[in-house]
Design a protein around this motif. Structure first.
Motif, PDB file in Angstrom:
ATOM      1  N   UNK A   1       0.830  -1.214   0.000  1.00  0.00           N
ATOM      2  CA  UNK A   1       0.000   0.000   0.000  1.00  0.00           C
ATOM      3  C   UNK A   1       0.861   1.261   0.000  1.00  0.00           C
ATOM      4  N   UNK A   2       0.529   2.167  -0.889  1.00  0.00           N
ATOM      5  CA  UNK A   2       1.214   3.463  -0.954  1.00  0.00           C
ATOM      6  C   UNK A   2       0.160   4.551  -1.190  1.00  0.00           C
ATOM      7  N   UNK A   3       0.609   5.795  -1.033  1.00  0.00           N
ATOM      8  CA  UNK A   3      -0.192   6.915  -1.479  1.00  0.00           C
ATOM      9  C   UNK A   3       0.244   7.317  -2.872  1.00  0.00           C
TER      10      UNK A   3
ATOM     11  N   UNK B   1      -7.681   2.032 -11.727  1.00  0.00           N
ATOM     12  CA  UNK B   1      -6.696   2.366 -12.764  1.00  0.00           C
ATOM     13  C   UNK B   1      -5.402   1.605 -12.500  1.00  0.00           C
ATOM     14  N   UNK B   2      -4.779   1.158 -13.577  1.00  0.00           N
ATOM     15  CA  UNK B   2      -3.560   0.363 -13.459  1.00  0.00           C
ATOM     16  C   UNK B   2      -2.331   1.272 -13.489  1.00  0.00           C
ATOM     17  N   UNK B   3      -1.276   0.826 -12.844  1.00  0.00           N
ATOM     18  CA  UNK B   3      -0.082   1.641 -12.673  1.00  0.00           C
ATOM     19  C   UNK B   3       1.094   0.993 -13.397  1.00  0.00           C
ATOM     20  N   UNK B   4       1.762   1.805 -14.210  1.00  0.00           N
ATOM     21  CA  UNK B   4       2.916   1.322 -14.964  1.00  0.00           C
ATOM     22  C   UNK B   4       4.175   2.023 -14.456  1.00  0.00           C
TER      23      UNK B   4
ATOM     24  N   UNK C   1       2.363  -2.703 -12.478  1.00  0.00           N
ATOM     25  CA  UNK C   1       2.954  -2.937 -11.157  1.00  0.00           C
ATOM     26  C   UNK C   1       1.955  -2.691 -10.041  1.00  0.00           C
ATOM     27  N   UNK C   2       0.751  -2.346 -10.377  1.00  0.00           N
ATOM     28  CA  UNK C   2      -0.227  -2.161  -9.310  1.00  0.00           C
ATOM     29  C   UNK C   2      -1.465  -1.469  -9.814  1.00  0.00           C
ATOM     30  N   UNK C   3      -2.338  -1.117  -8.871  1.00  0.00           N
ATOM     31  CA  UNK C   3      -3.560  -0.430  -9.264  1.00  0.00           C
ATOM     32  C   UNK C   3      -4.029   0.502  -8.160  1.00  0.00           C
TER      33      UNK C   3
ATOM     34  N   UNK D   1      -2.969   3.182  -3.375  1.00  0.00           N
ATOM     35  CA  UNK D   1      -2.699   2.194  -4.410  1.00  0.00           C
ATOM     36  C   UNK D   1      -1.909   1.038  -3.827  1.00  0.00           C
ATOM     37  N   UNK D   2      -2.044  -0.102  -4.462  1.00  0.00           N
ATOM     38  CA  UNK D   2      -1.186  -1.248  -4.161  1.00  0.00           C
ATOM     39  C   UNK D   2      -0.187  -1.347  -5.297  1.00  0.00           C
ATOM     40  N   UNK D   3       1.111  -1.236  -4.946  1.00  0.00           N
ATOM     41  CA  UNK D   3       2.143  -1.162  -5.974  1.00  0.00           C
ATOM     42  C   UNK D   3       3.279  -2.109  -5.594  1.00  0.00           C
TER      43      UNK D   3
END
Lengths: 97, 987, 416
Positions: B896-898, B912-915, B927-929, B946-948
């Motif tokens: 978990x991050x901000x 939303x997905x994180x690249x 790498x997360x969402x 987000x979870x990254x």
């Protein structure tokens, strides 16, 4: 639909019950002493036999009590029901259909 | 116009004093009360009723019952319309309107019949060999094929009728009220057992009225006496128009009672249309009779070709002549009885072609004595006539099945055929019973049963009424009926009957509805589809709405013949429920519309609704999502509610959170095992946050637990997990730790809870209580006090999910609405604002607080959430060992991050997905969402959780979030956006 | 193999008697094979086909206890899609979908793939968030997926009820247009015919009664038709995976549960797309024949009986009529059950076992049909190379020890 004899309430329709899967899987007393595969065996691995199966059921929409049942997974015949903590009945010849 | 030209002047069980009008394909016709649609059509000389599924061949009425494959109609129009009903089963009512299905523009001229002309192109299984070109082309062909297929049409609107489901229990359930079933019911009834006798027809008696116009073949008043005696027994219930259609485990059966179908749309409104009976019984007696089979000869499907026993039923039961000049073709004795009955009523019997060289039996002798033209060792080998049979072709047939002698044409307008009788073993087979094949009868009979079920009468191969009664009496007593010699006459199975020409044009129909021919079966066998199940699936034999009730045994026989093996070696396909199709509405019963699932509402619901709250479904609960003022958007309303909490005070209905009381001396030990943190040190009057894991180490639930007394705790759970958590705790207590002396009680519905949050919360509460000291010193954070609030007995918990100074006030549920009102009135000084779940989500996200189900999805551990602090190292707890598995220690797990977007105005979509880098084209490395994302009014910018992969190790790194048409950039940060030191909630 | 072609169809139509060759032979088992596949369903037949075609293995048998495709292959609701959340699943199911797209021509057998679109409905805020996450992940994996609002749902499925005044209103849906249905029997038959043409022995009515394992190495099988030696054995018998694994002394993280399905009577086309709802637990499509094909959740108990309990059907019907009130007067024609392998993480196990030469492919739960060609393709690679392909490498048995599950239950919990 199964007809299940709750050891506390008597015969009731299956829809009042929840099946909790294989019975007599004891939580390891000292989980740290187990390897990952041994822990996985407790956590995930199941006998899943075709034939007689000891399993836990809960009379969810009734008395709320958990109990054990021996049931044939090929025929759905219920061989016996017994309360938590009781040993499975020795008489393995009984048959209810 | 002659009304009902084929109706006899007298006889039958119809009521001539009650004429009924109805329409078929737009034509107005008349019939009588007691008619079925089929009998009324025949009385009017209408034989052409439908078109077959595949070739759109003209089809008439083959049978007089449930097994009908041909005469399918669309009953009524509009929202009460029903497709695919069998005309043989529809009881006539005044004003009935029906139309043929699967034909256009009409049943007489049907464009679909073009297929019949090119039938050689489309034998069984042709689909599998073609339509493959070009790739993806099937989708195009399919559209045309789908339009050709199907039968009737679904109604367009919602069903105006109502259905019920009802349970019934009995000692003996007897299915079928023919002679055997009636005898069983009387016998069982006299023994004092509770009995249900169910029959699909409108009156008891079974086939008796089919075989004698006075409805009684016993020569006595047995039928009337028996029914009267049954009606006098209080322990016997007789269900008519009730088809037992499914036989499940442990003698559980379902039956459908057609309560008002026979009354039509004019039925009384208080009655359900149909009622689904769920019957549990100690014993079952099956007296389900037998179904006659067709013979398989060329063009055996023309309108006017009918089963002999059914024609007999039309004459005797309905006083209708299905034709004027008939040819009978049979491989057994029973058709002679039909021939005699028709003959007696004025039908000219042109000939009886008996496939057997030496017919024996009283009926055959009586027919000979009556002067009927009996052709021994003869078969019908073809028919003529397009929309109605006009002639048959008859030839001699040798013992080896080959045709002998010349082929003669006989003119007729009716063909009666009998291929022998198949006991209706469907329910028996569903029950798990075994079947055996009887060579003499050419039929499958019940053999060993698996459940407590007995069979009696015709379904045991018994034909004579007297024998059926004896068998019924035995079964009613609970005895296996004495194995009386099967008395149904022996059959010479000739499946199929050879055709007179061998041009390949010949079609001998086996499955009338699906147009499966004997040649189709041979083709399937030659291609290797030799298992009876393969045959069924390849040719669609027995897969129509009649499920092959008439055609399956002939089909199996042809399969066995093609394979050159004895018929029993082939076996039957599985008899699957239901025996007779069941209306969807009846299966759902009342569990539709508002009753589809219970709705749970809090005591304050009425206020929320009146105020115009927008609700969200959380489990079964309705929770206020937000409370829009006049023209507010969701965004505006939520922002306003949030600011009210941050600046003054808001109240939220928190009643739906699960509440469980744990009591008993071992409560602490229990909490220590189910929560990850330690509970021993918690003093009475204090609260603690707890995190619960599954044994797999994944976060299951969270909540605050208060110590009410030395041996009593009050646990709160999330709304959606309340019952799951209670069940989870009970399971551990009962199955794993029965030695722990702890009792669990759900009190969720006993209390109404209001969360009062905001800097003014203390001042507001001070004004509402005289016996609770709410000063910061006397009532610190994470403690609770009992007393009165607004005069109501209350527990007040100083806990906060918003990061503000906050209290949760619990009062007995009956005071919830009043408490809510009092809190609202506690302004205007403090301007208390109601806020919904969405504002709560925003407020907690600003604090970086976890929301179970949003930050977690069953794959997230406490370590992933950065919550190592809550994992005790001094004790074991559920899930602890799993956290030490190798994959859990992977530094690249999602944590978990901000997230802070580069553009502070941009609120990222949740999910939303994180690249790690700018997108370069799929497949991307994700790498997360984003788990939570909101506009934060307090921070005047967007925030996101987000979870990254790698989590806080990536802090300050820039990540890329692909959105519709663009990519946003964001920085990884501490998830605690607002008041990270927690000064406000400790205030 | 005699190819099916327009020309041959025409010639047979004109012939006095059609003369189509057998789709597959019916050989007796030989005493020894290089590879024996246990289970003649779609996955097993596909495995044999790809072993022969892609890896040049020539000496293969498929042993089937009953008749080809008689297990879950012939009992499922025929839905095909690849809209999976996790990368591992997405890649495996997408491989399967791509193979499906060319399968009719590859096998010269029309499997009737109908890419009519699959909708997954959202009924509450939580569903919508989940859907957003899934659709975005799926798209970034290069797989088609889109989000629909209720009006969009109505446009795709005119017969559906999008009123907000129902217990669980439709708030939106995801749509995979390449998803759809195929004819389940045809998939088994097509693979059987093509495998047979490549020399694979398909042996029906041959039940495996034991596995010969010596020094942790498989040597062969005992069957109802005699003993068969085999260098490699692949177990692909959904429903009975635990029973077979136990013959080699293995325990699996699998429970066998009934999964029921039903069809209505055939009606004229009323529903084009495939519609699924996890929240109210129902999914359906309309077959080419016109029957509504309807599925629901599994029964709660272990069973090998291929039948379930009626209350599941009742619950499914209530859910169905919420979505489609106009279906209330249609009638259930036929109802049946299959036996599905349920894995704790709802993902399959495709790979090696601790026994050398023994491979397992199981645990597909309720969704195995859609994976059939991809499963067979990857499993064939695993058997031939004695190591998994990248596609199935994550789907090991070991993941249950390490904890690297691929949990496709996703956010099952609804909280707050």
């Amino acid at each position: 639909m199964l007809l299940i004899s709750c050891p506390w309430c008597g015969q009731r329709d299956e829809s009042e019950f929840t099946c909790g899967g294989e019975a007599h899987i004891l939580r390891p007393a000292d989980p740290d002493a187990l390897s990952d595969p041994e822990w996985a065996d407790y956590l995930f691995m199941r006998t899943n036999p075709k034939g007689r199966h000891r399993e836990r059921w809960c009379h969810t929409h009734g008395c709320g009590r958990w109990f054990n049942m021996e049931r044939d997974t090929a025929t759905h015949d219920i061989v016996s029901v017994y309360r938590m903590g009781e040993a499975p009945p020795d008489d393995r010849d009984g048959n209810s259909s | 116009m002659t009304s009902q030209p084929y109706r006899l002047a007298e006889g039958g069980v119809i009521d001539r004093t009650r004429p009924l009008t109805f329409s078929f394909n737009g034509r107005r016709l008349t019939g009588y009360s007691g008619d079925t649609l089929a009998s009324a059509l025949l009385a009017n000389g209408v034989h052409l009723v439908g078109r077959s599924f595949k070739y759109h061949r003209p089809r008439g009425i083959l049978t007089a019952g449930t097994e009908e494959p041909n005469a399918l109609v669309q009953l009524e129009a509009g929202n009460r319309s029903i497709p695919n009903l069998r005309a043989t089963r529809i009881e006539l009512y005044n004003g009935l309107s029906a139309a043929s299905v699967n034909c256009w523009p009409g049943v007489r001229f049907d464009a679909g019949a073009l297929i019949d002309a090119v039938h050689r192109l489309v034998p069984a299984g042709f689909y599998y060999k073609t339509f493959m070109w070009p790739q993806g082309g099937w989708h195009v062909y399919e559209r045309l094929i789908r339009r050709m297929a199907g039968m009737g049409r679904a109604p367009e609107g919602a069903d105006p009728d109502r259905y019920e489901r009802t349970n019934a229990h009995c000692d003996v359930l007897i299915i079928g009220a023919g002679p055997a079933g009636l005898a069983a019911a009387v016998t069982a009834g006299r023994s004092g057992a509770s009995v249900i006798l169910a029959d699909e027809r409108g009156q008891p008696g079974g086939s008796l009225p089919d075989v004698a116009s006075d409805g009684d073949v016993t020569g006595t008043s047995w039928l009337g006496d028996t029914i009267a005696e049954l009606q006098s027994m209080t322990n016997v219930r007789m269900f008519t128009r009730t088809t037992v259609t499914g036989y499940f485990d442990h003698n559980f059966l379902i039956a459908v009672e057609r309560v008002t179908d026979h009354l039509g749309p004019g039925a009384p409104a208080h009655l359900p249309r149909q009622r689904l009976w769920r019957i549990r019984t100690s014993r079952v007696v099956l007296a389900t009779g037998a179904l006659e089979r067709p013979l398989v000869f060329a063009n055996n499907d023309r309108p006017g070709v009918m089963l002999a026993g059914s024609a007999r039923a039309y004459v005797n039961r309905f006083a209708v002549l299905p034709g004027r000049r008939a040819v009978v073709v049979t491989n057994n004795d029973s058709a002679y009885e039909a021939a005699l009955d028709l003959h007696r009523n004025g039908v000219e019997i042109a000939a009886v072609a008996d496939l057997r060289a030496v017919p024996v039996g009283p009926a055959a002798e009586a027919a000979a004595a009556a002067g009927l033209n009996i052709l021994r060792g003869h078969a019908v080998v073809d028919t003529n006539g397009r929309r109605r049979v006009q002639a048959v072709h008859v030839a001699g047939i040798g013992l080896d099945g080959s045709l002998t002698g010349p082929v003669r044409a006989l003119h007729c307008d009716l063909v009666l055929m009998s291929g022998g009788w198949s006991p209706a073993v469907h329910l028996f087979s569903q029950s798990g019973g075994k079947l055996r094949y009887d060579e003499m009868l050419g039929a499958f009979l019940p053999d060993g049963s698996r459940q407590h079920v007995l069979c009696a009468g015709a379904m045991n191969g018994v034909a004579e009424t007297a024998s059926c009664i004896v068998q019924g009496q035995d079964a009613g007593k609970g005895d296996v009926p004495a194995a009386s010699e099967p008395t149904a006459s022996t059959v010479d199975a000739h499946w199929p009957i050879p055709a007179r020409n061998r041009s390949g044009e010949v079609r001998q129909f086996v499955d009338f509805q699906n147009d499966v021919t004997a040649a189709d079966i041979s083709l399937a066998v030659s291609e290797g589809y030799q298992s009876v199940e393969h045959l069924k699936r390849y040719t669609t034999l027995g897969m129509g709405t009649d499920q092959g009730k008439t055609g399956n045994v002939p089909g199996i026989a042809i399969l066995a013949g093609s394979l050159g093996v004895p018929l029993p070696a082939v076996g039957t396909t599985t008899f699957r429920p239901p025996y007779d199709p069941v209306t969807f509405g009846a299966i759902a019963g009342r569990d539709v519309g508002p009753l589809a699932d219970p709705v749970r509402q809090t005591p304050m619901h009425a206020w929320h609704a009146e105020t115009g709250a927008v609700f969200e479904d959380v489990g079964q609960w309705k929770r206020p999502f937000y409370y829009p003022l006049a023209s507010e958007t969701k965004h505006d309303a939520v922002a306003r509610e949030c600011m009210a909490v941050r600046r003054a005070a808001g109240i939220m209905d928190a009643t739906t959170l699960g509440k469980i009381v744990l009591s008993g001396p071992d409560a602490v030990r229990f909490l220590n095992r189910v929560y990850t943190n330690a509970w021993g040190g918690l003093e009475v009057g204090r609260c603690r946050y707890g995190l619960m894991l599954g044994e797999d180490g994944m976060v299951l639930d969270d909540g605050v637990t208060a110590r009410l007394a030395e041996d009593r705790f009050l646990m709160t759970t999330t709304t959606g997990n309340a019952s799951r958590v209670l069940a989870w705790l009970e399971e551990w207590l009962q199955t794993e730790w029965p030695e722990l002396d702890v009792y669990l009680t759900s009190v969720t519905e006993q209390f109404a809870t209001v969360a009062l949050a905001g800097p003014k919360a203390r001042a507001i509460l001070t004004g509402l209580t005289s016996d609770i000291d709410v000063s910061a010193e006397a009532f610190p954070f994470m403690s609770w006090r009992g007393g009165h609030v607004a005069g109501f007995p209350a527990r007040v918990f100083r806990i906060s999910y918003s990061g503000e100074l906050a209290y949760e006030i619990s009062v007995p549920a009956r005071h919830g609405l009043e408490l809510w009102a009092v809190l609202l009135r506690s302004g205007p000084d403090y301007a208390v604002t109601p806020f919904g779940t969405e504002a709560m989500h925003v407020l907690r996200a600003e604090k970086g607080y976890l929301m179970v189900g949003q930050e977690t999805d069953g794959t997230v551990t406490p370590i992933d959430l950065g919550m190592q602090w809550i994992l005790s190292t001094k004790k074991d707890f559920i899930g602890r060992r799993s956290l030490a598995r190798s994959a859990m220690l992977d530094p690249l797990r999602k944590r978990l991050v901000g997230l802070r977007t580069e553009d502070p105005e941009l609120v990222l979509p949740e999910g939303a997905q994180i690249l790690p880098t700018a997108p370069s084209g799929p497949p991307e490395t994700m790498i997360g969402h984003v788990t939570s994302s909101y506009w934060s009014g307090a921070l005047r910018r967007s925030i996101a959780l987000a979870l990254v992969k790698g989590g806080r190790d990536r802090e300050s790194a820039t990540v890329h979030v692909p959105l519709e048409g663009r990519t946003a950039r964001a920085e990884i940060c501490d998830p605690r956006f607002y008041d990270p030191e927690g000064l406000r909630l400790h205030g | 193999m005699t190819r099916y072609s327009i020309f041959r169809l025409a010639r047979n139509a004109l012939a006095y008697r059609p003369n189509w060759p057998r789709a597959w032979r019916s050989p007796d088992p030989r005493p020894a094979y290089d590879v024996v596949i246990v289970g003649g369903g779609g996955h097993g037949l596909a495995t044999a086909y790809y072993l022969a075609k892609e890896h040049g293995v020539s000496n293969i048998a498929v042993l089937e206890k009953g008749w080809l495709g008689g297990g879950n292959t012939g009992r499922n609701t025929t839905i095909i899609r690849s809209n999976y959340l996790w990368d591992e699943s997405a890649h495996l199911y997408e491989k399967a979908l791509q193979l499906y797209e060319g399968l009719s021509r590859e096998l010269n057998f029309n499997i009737m793939l109908s890419q009519r679109g699959v909708l997954n409905l959202a009924h509450n805020e939580h569903d919508l968030k989940e859907m957003s996450r899934r659709v975005r992940a799926i798209r970034l994996n290069g797989i088609d997926s889109e989000m629909l609002d209720p009006q969009g749902v109505k446009a795709e499925v005119p017969v559906i009820n999008i009123s907000r005044q129902v217990r669980y209103p439709i708030l939106g849906a995801s749509l995979q247009r390449r998803g759809g249905v195929a004819r389940h029997d045809a998939v088994a038959w097509g693979f059987a015919r093509a495998a047979d043409a490549r020399g694979v022995d398909i042996v029906q009515n041959c039940e495996v009664t034991g596995l010969d394992v010596v020094n942790s190495r498989v040597r062969g099988l005992r069957t109802s038709r005699g003993t068969i030696a085999a260098r490699k054995v692949g177990l692909v018998a959904a429903g009975h995976s635990s029973v077979l694994a136990a013959m080699a002394g293995l325990r699996l993280p699998i429970e066998s549960h009934p999964l029921q399905a039903m069809v209505s009577e055939p009606i004229k086309p009323v529903l084009n797309s495939v519609v699924m709802s996890n929240t109210v637990h129902v999914y359906l499509s309309q077959s080419d024949k016109g029957e509504l094909v309807i599925g629901a959740g599994i029964d709660g108990y272990n069973s090998y009986a291929q039948r379930g309990s009626f209350q599941i059907i009742e619950g499914q019907m209530g859910a169905l009529l919420e979505l489609f009130p106009s279906f209330s007067r249609l009638r259930m024609l036929r109802q049946w059950g299959g036996i599905v392998d349920v894995c704790p993480d709802a993902s399959p196990i495709v790979g090696k076992t601790p026994v050398e030469g023994l491979y397992i492919n199981c645990g597909w739960g309720t969704g195995g049909f859609k994976a059939t060609p991809g499963s067979g393709w990857a499993f064939a690679h695993t058997i031939a190379q004695d190591r998994p392909h990248a596609l199935n490498a994550p789907f090991t048995l070991e993941r249950f020890s390490t904890g690297a599950l691929i949990d496709e239950h996703g956010a099952a919990a609804v909280a707050h």
